[in-house]
Design a protein around this motif. Structure first.
Motif, PDB file in Angstrom:
ATOM      1  N   PHE A 186     -36.695  16.516 -83.992  1.00  6.13           N
ATOM      2  CA  PHE A 186     -34.923  17.167 -83.863  1.00  6.13           C
ATOM      3  C   PHE A 186     -34.434  17.313 -85.083  1.00  6.13           C
ATOM      4  O   PHE A 186     -34.810  16.415 -85.839  1.00  6.13           O
ATOM      5  CB  PHE A 186     -34.470  15.573 -83.278  1.00  6.13           C
ATOM      6  N   SER A 243     -31.353  18.586 -87.448  1.00  9.02           N
ATOM      7  CA  SER A 243     -29.400  20.117 -87.493  1.00  9.02           C
ATOM      8  C   SER A 243     -30.043  20.825 -88.549  1.00  9.02           C
ATOM      9  O   SER A 243     -30.858  21.288 -88.803  1.00  9.02           O
ATOM     10  CB  SER A 243     -28.699  19.183 -88.688  1.00  9.02           C
ATOM     11  N   GLN A 275     -26.988  13.793 -82.356  1.00 12.08           N
ATOM     12  CA  GLN A 275     -27.771  14.724 -81.220  1.00 12.08           C
ATOM     13  C   GLN A 275     -27.020  14.668 -79.540  1.00 12.08           C
ATOM     14  O   GLN A 275     -26.789  15.612 -79.255  1.00 12.08           O
ATOM     15  CB  GLN A 275     -29.189  15.084 -81.566  1.00 12.08           C
ATOM     16  N   SER A 294     -24.653  17.742 -77.673  1.00 17.98           N
ATOM     17  CA  SER A 294     -25.670  18.800 -78.406  1.00 17.98           C
ATOM     18  C   SER A 294     -26.487  18.963 -76.685  1.00 17.98           C
ATOM     19  O   SER A 294     -27.811  19.647 -76.581  1.00 17.98           O
ATOM     20  CB  SER A 294     -25.465  19.319 -79.081  1.00 17.98           C
ATOM     21  N   PHE A 295     -27.183  17.467 -76.451  1.00 19.53           N
ATOM     22  CA  PHE A 295     -28.763  17.441 -75.645  1.00 19.53           C
ATOM     23  C   PHE A 295     -27.834  18.218 -74.332  1.00 19.53           C
ATOM     24  O   PHE A 295     -26.854  17.696 -73.900  1.00 19.53           O
ATOM     25  CB  PHE A 295     -28.970  16.166 -75.663  1.00 19.53           C
ATOM     26  N   LEU A 331     -32.519  21.724 -73.055  1.00 22.94           N
ATOM     27  CA  LEU A 331     -33.702  21.009 -74.073  1.00 22.94           C
ATOM     28  C   LEU A 331     -34.246  19.736 -73.046  1.00 22.94           C
ATOM     29  O   LEU A 331     -35.347  19.270 -73.499  1.00 22.94           O
ATOM     30  CB  LEU A 331     -32.542  21.018 -74.619  1.00 22.94           C
ATOM     31  N   HIS A 373     -30.416  21.148 -83.656  1.00 21.63           N
ATOM     32  CA  HIS A 373     -28.831  20.874 -82.573  1.00 21.63           C
ATOM     33  C   HIS A 373     -27.675  21.945 -84.021  1.00 21.63           C
ATOM     34  O   HIS A 373     -27.501  22.152 -85.107  1.00 21.63           O
ATOM     35  CB  HIS A 373     -28.548  19.520 -82.656  1.00 21.63           C
ATOM     36  N   LYS A 379     -26.287  25.345 -74.405  1.00 17.21           N
ATOM     37  CA  LYS A 379     -25.437  23.961 -75.619  1.00 17.21           C
ATOM     38  C   LYS A 379     -24.877  24.031 -77.024  1.00 17.21           C
ATOM     39  O   LYS A 379     -24.849  24.006 -78.249  1.00 17.21           O
ATOM     40  CB  LYS A 379     -25.587  22.556 -75.617  1.00 17.21           C
ATOM     41  N   ASN A 411     -28.854  24.875 -79.154  1.00 14.05           N
ATOM     42  CA  ASN A 411     -29.384  24.076 -79.606  1.00 14.05           C
ATOM     43  C   ASN A 411     -30.455  25.410 -80.067  1.00 14.05           C
ATOM     44  O   ASN A 411     -30.730  26.033 -78.755  1.00 14.05           O
ATOM     45  CB  ASN A 411     -30.317  22.903 -78.541  1.00 14.05           C
TER      46      ASN A 411
END
Length: 180
Positions: free
Chosen positions: A6, A8, A20, A23-24, A28, A138, A168, A170
């Motif tokens: 993961f 940023s 995170q 936004s998961f 994803l 993310h 979202k 990602n």
């Protein structure tokens, strides 16, 4: 061998559980589900082992990641752990992790995933033993924290092998090291 982190927007890979969560999304989760369904062997560092063995080793069967990671064969790289490891299917890597992974990749079996340990991902990537580096970026700027790569790392060209943008925001990208 695949490593997934993961990530940023500003490149932080440390403590994603702190930034995170909002936004998961389902896409994803589906991407991770595909990754988990192909993985039969996991390699991880000591910090991930100590954190995950306590949390996922005691999680209920309804936790999807625990359902994946608990039965998987796990190899742990550590300079400080000794003896037998308590978490089911976990074995301490004896010797150099780079050489161990090179030998492991020569065995028959399913996919090998590097599932935890920023230092270990960096070490194996720079040694050329990772086949795929997956970054799940993310839509967040964290501002502080550890990055995967450090000043002074060698110039390394990559090839994009797969990408996905989720609802979202990602961005999931798979990279391989570009050949000569």
């Amino acid at each position: 061998m695949t490593a997934g982190l993961f990530h940023s927007v500003d490149g932080v890979v440390e403590a994603p559980d702190q930034w995170q969560f909002d936004s998961f999304d389902d896409e994803l989760g589906q991407s991770m589900g595909g990754f988990m369904s192909r993985t039969t062997t996991a390699v991880m560092g000591r910090v991930a082992y100590e954190s995950w063995s306590d949390h996922f080793g005691n999680a209920g069967a309804d936790d999807p990641f625990a359902g994946f990671i608990n039965p998987v064969e796990k190899f742990v790289a550590s300079r400080t752990l000794t003896g037998d490891l308590a978490w089911q299917n976990s074995t301490l890597i004896d010797g150099d992790p780079v050489e161990f992974v090179r030998r492991l990749k020569q065995t028959d079996g399913g996919d090998i995933a590097l599932v935890g340990g920023v230092s270990l991902v960096r070490q194996l990537f720079l040694a050329g033993v990772l086949d795929t580096l997956t970054l799940m970026t993310h839509p967040v700027v964290v501002g502080k924290g550890r990055h995967l790569f450090e000043p002074g790392d060698p110039l390394t060209r990559l090839v994009l092998t797969n990408s996905l943008v989720t609802s979202k925001g990602n961005v999931v990208v798979d990279y391989a090291v570009k050949g000569d």
